[in-house]
Design a protein around this motif. Structure first.
Motif, PDB file in Angstrom:
ATOM      1  N   THR B 188       0.827  -1.207   0.000  1.00  0.00           N
ATOM      2  CA  THR B 188       0.000   0.000   0.000  1.00  0.00           C
ATOM      3  C   THR B 188       0.860   1.256   0.000  1.00  0.00           C
ATOM      4  O   THR B 188       0.591   2.222  -0.734  1.00  0.00           O
ATOM      5  CB  THR B 188      -0.921  -0.013   1.219  1.00  0.00           C
ATOM      6  N   LEU B 189       1.897   1.218   0.831  1.00  0.00           N
ATOM      7  CA  LEU B 189       2.785   2.384   0.883  1.00  0.00           C
ATOM      8  C   LEU B 189       3.477   2.616  -0.456  1.00  0.00           C
ATOM      9  O   LEU B 189       3.660   3.759  -0.890  1.00  0.00           O
ATOM     10  CB  LEU B 189       3.836   2.187   1.982  1.00  0.00           C
ATOM     11  N   ILE B 191       2.220   1.883  -3.354  1.00  0.00           N
ATOM     12  CA  ILE B 191       1.209   2.483  -4.249  1.00  0.00           C
ATOM     13  C   ILE B 191       1.020   3.963  -3.911  1.00  0.00           C
ATOM     14  O   ILE B 191       0.927   4.810  -4.799  1.00  0.00           O
ATOM     15  CB  ILE B 191      -0.110   1.706  -4.116  1.00  0.00           C
ATOM     16  N   VAL B 192       0.971   4.279  -2.593  1.00  0.00           N
ATOM     17  CA  VAL B 192       0.776   5.671  -2.169  1.00  0.00           C
ATOM     18  C   VAL B 192       1.947   6.532  -2.639  1.00  0.00           C
ATOM     19  O   VAL B 192       1.755   7.637  -3.176  1.00  0.00           O
ATOM     20  CB  VAL B 192       0.635   5.733  -0.642  1.00  0.00           C
ATOM     21  N   ASN B 193       3.137   5.999  -2.473  1.00  0.00           N
ATOM     22  CA  ASN B 193       4.318   6.741  -2.915  1.00  0.00           C
ATOM     23  C   ASN B 193       4.275   6.971  -4.431  1.00  0.00           C
ATOM     24  O   ASN B 193       4.536   8.068  -4.922  1.00  0.00           O
ATOM     25  CB  ASN B 193       5.598   5.986  -2.544  1.00  0.00           C
ATOM     26  N   ALA B 194       3.914   5.889  -5.143  1.00  0.00           N
ATOM     27  CA  ALA B 194       3.842   6.025  -6.599  1.00  0.00           C
ATOM     28  C   ALA B 194       2.769   7.026  -6.989  1.00  0.00           C
ATOM     29  O   ALA B 194       2.933   7.814  -7.934  1.00  0.00           O
ATOM     30  CB  ALA B 194       3.566   4.659  -7.224  1.00  0.00           C
ATOM     31  N   THR B 195       1.668   7.018  -6.271  1.00  0.00           N
ATOM     32  CA  THR B 195       0.583   7.948  -6.583  1.00  0.00           C
ATOM     33  C   THR B 195       0.998   9.383  -6.266  1.00  0.00           C
ATOM     34  O   THR B 195       0.707  10.324  -7.019  1.00  0.00           O
ATOM     35  CB  THR B 195      -0.659   7.564  -5.778  1.00  0.00           C
ATOM     36  N   LEU B 196       1.676   9.543  -5.116  1.00  0.00           N
ATOM     37  CA  LEU B 196       2.070  10.894  -4.706  1.00  0.00           C
ATOM     38  C   LEU B 196       3.097  11.499  -5.651  1.00  0.00           C
ATOM     39  O   LEU B 196       3.053  12.692  -5.941  1.00  0.00           O
ATOM     40  CB  LEU B 196       2.636  10.860  -3.279  1.00  0.00           C
ATOM     41  N   ASP B 197       4.032  10.659  -6.116  1.00  0.00           N
ATOM     42  CA  ASP B 197       5.023  11.236  -7.028  1.00  0.00           C
ATOM     43  C   ASP B 197       4.523  11.260  -8.472  1.00  0.00           C
ATOM     44  O   ASP B 197       5.248  11.617  -9.380  1.00  0.00           O
ATOM     45  CB  ASP B 197       6.360  10.498  -6.936  1.00  0.00           C
ATOM     46  N   GLY B 198       3.256  10.847  -8.694  1.00  0.00           N
ATOM     47  CA  GLY B 198       2.620  10.985  -9.985  1.00  0.00           C
ATOM     48  C   GLY B 198       2.985   9.913 -10.977  1.00  0.00           C
ATOM     49  O   GLY B 198       2.589   9.976 -12.143  1.00  0.00           O
ATOM     50  N   SER B 200       2.002   6.859 -10.910  1.00  0.00           N
ATOM     51  CA  SER B 200       0.908   5.916 -11.097  1.00  0.00           C
ATOM     52  C   SER B 200      -0.414   6.635 -10.872  1.00  0.00           C
ATOM     53  O   SER B 200      -0.563   7.362  -9.897  1.00  0.00           O
ATOM     54  CB  SER B 200       1.045   4.742 -10.112  1.00  0.00           C
ATOM     55  N   ARG B 201      -1.357   6.470 -11.841  1.00  0.00           N
ATOM     56  CA  ARG B 201      -2.681   7.074 -11.682  1.00  0.00           C
ATOM     57  C   ARG B 201      -3.751   5.990 -11.703  1.00  0.00           C
ATOM     58  O   ARG B 201      -4.914   6.257 -11.968  1.00  0.00           O
ATOM     59  CB  ARG B 201      -2.949   8.066 -12.821  1.00  0.00           C
ATOM     60  N   ASP B 202      -3.338   4.738 -11.436  1.00  0.00           N
ATOM     61  CA  ASP B 202      -4.293   3.634 -11.446  1.00  0.00           C
ATOM     62  C   ASP B 202      -4.536   3.168 -10.010  1.00  0.00           C
ATOM     63  O   ASP B 202      -3.750   3.413  -9.117  1.00  0.00           O
ATOM     64  CB  ASP B 202      -3.749   2.466 -12.282  1.00  0.00           C
ATOM     65  N   GLY B 203      -5.624   2.462  -9.845  1.00  0.00           N
ATOM     66  CA  GLY B 203      -5.903   1.870  -8.555  1.00  0.00           C
ATOM     67  C   GLY B 203      -6.803   2.747  -7.699  1.00  0.00           C
ATOM     68  O   GLY B 203      -7.026   3.926  -7.990  1.00  0.00           O
ATOM     69  N   PRO B 204      -7.343   2.171  -6.656  1.00  0.00           N
ATOM     70  CA  PRO B 204      -8.304   2.897  -5.802  1.00  0.00           C
ATOM     71  C   PRO B 204      -7.676   4.087  -5.089  1.00  0.00           C
ATOM     72  O   PRO B 204      -8.336   5.109  -4.887  1.00  0.00           O
ATOM     73  CB  PRO B 204      -8.751   1.823  -4.811  1.00  0.00           C
ATOM     74  N   ILE B 205      -6.391   3.978  -4.717  1.00  0.00           N
ATOM     75  CA  ILE B 205      -5.765   5.089  -3.999  1.00  0.00           C
ATOM     76  C   ILE B 205      -5.599   6.275  -4.937  1.00  0.00           C
ATOM     77  O   ILE B 205      -5.876   7.431  -4.567  1.00  0.00           O
ATOM     78  CB  ILE B 205      -4.424   4.649  -3.418  1.00  0.00           C
ATOM     79  N   ALA B 206      -5.185   5.956  -6.200  1.00  0.00           N
ATOM     80  CA  ALA B 206      -5.064   7.052  -7.163  1.00  0.00           C
ATOM     81  C   ALA B 206      -6.415   7.703  -7.392  1.00  0.00           C
ATOM     82  O   ALA B 206      -6.534   8.936  -7.449  1.00  0.00           O
ATOM     83  CB  ALA B 206      -4.495   6.518  -8.472  1.00  0.00           C
ATOM     84  N   GLU B 207      -7.448   6.844  -7.522  1.00  0.00           N
ATOM     85  CA  GLU B 207      -8.800   7.407  -7.691  1.00  0.00           C
ATOM     86  C   GLU B 207      -9.181   8.252  -6.489  1.00  0.00           C
ATOM     87  O   GLU B 207      -9.825   9.302  -6.615  1.00  0.00           O
ATOM     88  CB  GLU B 207      -9.798   6.271  -7.879  1.00  0.00           C
ATOM     89  N   LEU B 208      -8.775   7.782  -5.316  1.00  0.00           N
ATOM     90  CA  LEU B 208      -9.067   8.547  -4.099  1.00  0.00           C
ATOM     91  C   LEU B 208      -8.401   9.917  -4.144  1.00  0.00           C
ATOM     92  O   LEU B 208      -9.026  10.948  -3.822  1.00  0.00           O
ATOM     93  CB  LEU B 208      -8.575   7.762  -2.873  1.00  0.00           C
TER      94      LEU B 208
END
Lengths: 239, 359
Positions: B188-189, B191-198, B200-208
């Motif tokens: 999860t972390l 994914i969160v890191n990937a989402t925060l640094d942009g 990754s825009r896939d997955g529920p966390i990115a959608e969140l």
């Protein structure tokens, strides 16, 4: 070993002959068995009492009071019964046999037997050999009876239990192998004592002064061989 | 001749015979006690180790010895196979689904093999069939299916170990769960890191996060509108504040209406301060009004009580008048007089009267 083989051979023939050797056999059992019964009984009673007193004071602390029966059988029936009986017989009768035969040799009585055609092994050794062996077996039975009965009597003073309970526990751990081992040891020890005692009796050549020397050597050899035979039979028991 | 020499044969005979009889008695007693001639039933079992096992080890059931371990050997599968016997008098104890347990004393004393009976009665299994040991998979399955009667352990240490076992199992389960949780948290972390640094825009966390961005934009618009509306509200509040200030000035004016109302020499104070003359008058008026009201209530009750009687009287009068009218008309229509009485239909009365007219 040659002497022992000759004794065994004559022993086989002994039971086929109805000769004067039977009277010698009876008297040998009288002197070796009956007269040793008192000391054997006293010794076994004391030994059983000591085992019970020590066992009942130590084993219940571990919750293993029932092991007293196993110890009684192991000590009295399997180990100390035959060997203590053998030591006593070797000390009493072994020395007597060596002295008697040594005296006969020194007095040339053996020469007289040979001169008249009487085999000294057949007439003198075999009755003693059979007598000592039979006495040792019977004394071993008495040792067990008195030892186990004596321990029961002492148990009544330490921790009174019923006769049935005591002998039920005792017979529960006594098995045929123990009895067989005890009898085999008695027979072996009797054969050793008689053979060594008669052998060293005949080792006296002419002087009376040799008799005590041979007696001492007879006792020494007896004890040594008895311990070796006991060790061998004990190891064989556990194989 | 000495006694023992004289009776040597007899003494020796007694000595040997008594000894032999004692020996035979011991043999018979031991044989009877140990059931040498009894039938034994043989069974097998498998253990993972021979540690704690020994030939001749007793097998007990509820504290009774029912058999002994006869033989043990290492099999080709590296299991320890034991062969034990069960005495014929206890053969009914052996049921299907029975298990055998090796009890080891921590002090190295005692212990032994304990037989646990199958729960349901059945014929004894065939000889040399396998009675599973308690630590085997088969025995555990039997216990899980509640097919084995397991007595309560009375040994303190065994009881403690039995209590520790479930705790250890729980700890093991907890540890495994924690491992899974840590692995998932790590993922999860990432994914969160990937989402925060942009990246990754896939997955529920990115959608969140995308949703959170939209919410923040909407919130900014709402705040702007609120600020605009608040400016208008502030204008009104300023006017209200001015009015409040004017009211305060009026109250503070010594010539205002409030001081006049509160002036002790004013007309209101004079009206109120008249030794309760006005109050007494009002009170008297109210008492008179109460009396009139009570009289009206009595009158109304009387009218209620007399209304049925008045109605009856009026009805009787109406009938009388109708009869008189008929009489007068009859008289006027009588040929002998004026032409007789004309027929007239009478409408049914709504009130029957107090008495039946036909009575």
């Amino acid at each position: 070993m040659g002497f022992f083989a000759a004794v065994l051979k004559e022993t086989v023939f002994f039971f086929r002959r109805k000769n004067a050797g039977f009277r010698v056999l009876v008297f040998q059992i009288l002197f070796t068995g009956v007269e040793a019964l008192t000391i054997i009984a006293t010794l076994s009673l004391g030994l059983g009492a000591i085992i019970v007193v020590q066992g009942l004071s130590i084993l219940p602390q571990f919750g293993q009071g029932a092991l007293i029966y196993t110890i009684l059988i192991a000590v009295i029936t399997r180990e100390l019964g035959p060997i203590l009986t053998a030591f006593i017989v070797a000390a009493r009768s072994g020395t007597a046999i060596t002295t008697e035969l040594g005296t006969m040799v020194a007095n040339h009585e053996i020469d007289a037997f040979i001169a008249t055609g009487i085999d000294p092994i057949s007439y003198l050794v075999v009755p003693r050999f059979v007598g000592v062996t039979v006495s040792l077996v019977v004394l071993n039975v008495y040792f067990n009876v008195f030892g186990l009965l004596g321990s029961f009597v002492v148990t009544q003073f330490v921790r009174p239990i019923g006769f049935g309970e005591y002998f039920s526990g005792l017979l529960g751990v006594l098995n045929m192998v123990d009895i067989f081992a005890s009898i085999v040891k008695s027979i072996a020890f009797g054969a050793v004592i008689a053979t060594v005692a008669t052998y060293f009796g005949f080792k006296v050549e002419s002087a009376q002064t040799e008799i005590p020397q041979m007696t001492i050597r007879s006792v020494g050899y007896n004890v040594t061989i008895l311990m070796l035979v006991n060790a061998v039979l004990t190891i064989a028991y556990y194989l | 001749m000495k006694f023992r020499i004289r009776f040597a044969y007899q003494i020796v005979g007694v000595f040997v015979i008594v000894g032999m009889l004692s020996f035979i008695a011991i043999l018979v007693t031991v044989g009877a006690n140990q059931r040498w001639f009894a039938r034994n039933y043989y069974y097998r079992s498998l253990f993972s180790s021979a540690s704690g096992l020994s030939i001749g080890m007793p097998i007990t059931f509820k504290g009774f010895q029912i058999g002994r371990l006869e033989k043990m050997e290492l099999t080709a599968e590296n299991d320890v196979e034991i062969i034990f016997h069960v005495q014929d008098r206890y053969i009914d104890t052996v049921r299907e689904n029975s298990v055998i347990q090796l009890i080891s004393n921590p002090l190295g004393l005692g212990g032994g093999l304990v037989f646990h009976q199958g729960r349901y009665p059945s014929a004894p299994p065939e000889e040399y069939s396998v009675i599973p040991s308690l630590d085997s998979v088969e025995a555990r399955q039997l216990i899980a299916d509640d097919l084995v009667v397991l007595p309560r352990q009375e040994d303190q240490i065994t009881r403690l170990l039995d209590q520790i076992d479930p705790i250890l199992e729980n700890v093991t389960t907890l540890t495994a769960t924690l491992d899974i949780a840590v692995a998932e948290a790590t993922q999860t972390l990432q994914i969160v890191n990937a989402t925060l640094d942009g990246s990754s825009r896939d997955g529920p966390i990115a959608e969140l996060f995308i949703g959170v961005d939209a919410i923040i934009e909407e919130l900014e618009r709402t705040i702007r509108n609120t600020v605009t509306q608040a400016d208008g509200i502030l204008v009104y509040i300023e006017e209200i504040a001015k009015n409040v200030a004017l009211a305060s000035d009026a109250i503070a004016d010594p010539t205002g209406i409030v001081p006049r109302l509160l002036d002790p020499s004013g007309s209101i104070a004079k009206i109120l301060d008249d030794d309760e003359v006005l109050f007494d008058r009002i009170d008297g008026l109210l008492s008179d009004l109460s009396d009139v009201t009570m009289e009206l209530a009595d009158l109304a009750q009387f009218m209620n009580r007399t209304t049925p009687q008045l109605t009856g009287i009026l009805e009787e009068g109406r009938r009388t008048l109708a009869t008189g009218k008929d009489v007068l008309e009859g008289l006027s229509n009588n040929p002998l007089i004026r032409g007789g009485i004309s027929t007239q239909l009478e409408p049914p009365a709504t009130f029957g009267g107090f008495r039946d007219p036909e009575f």
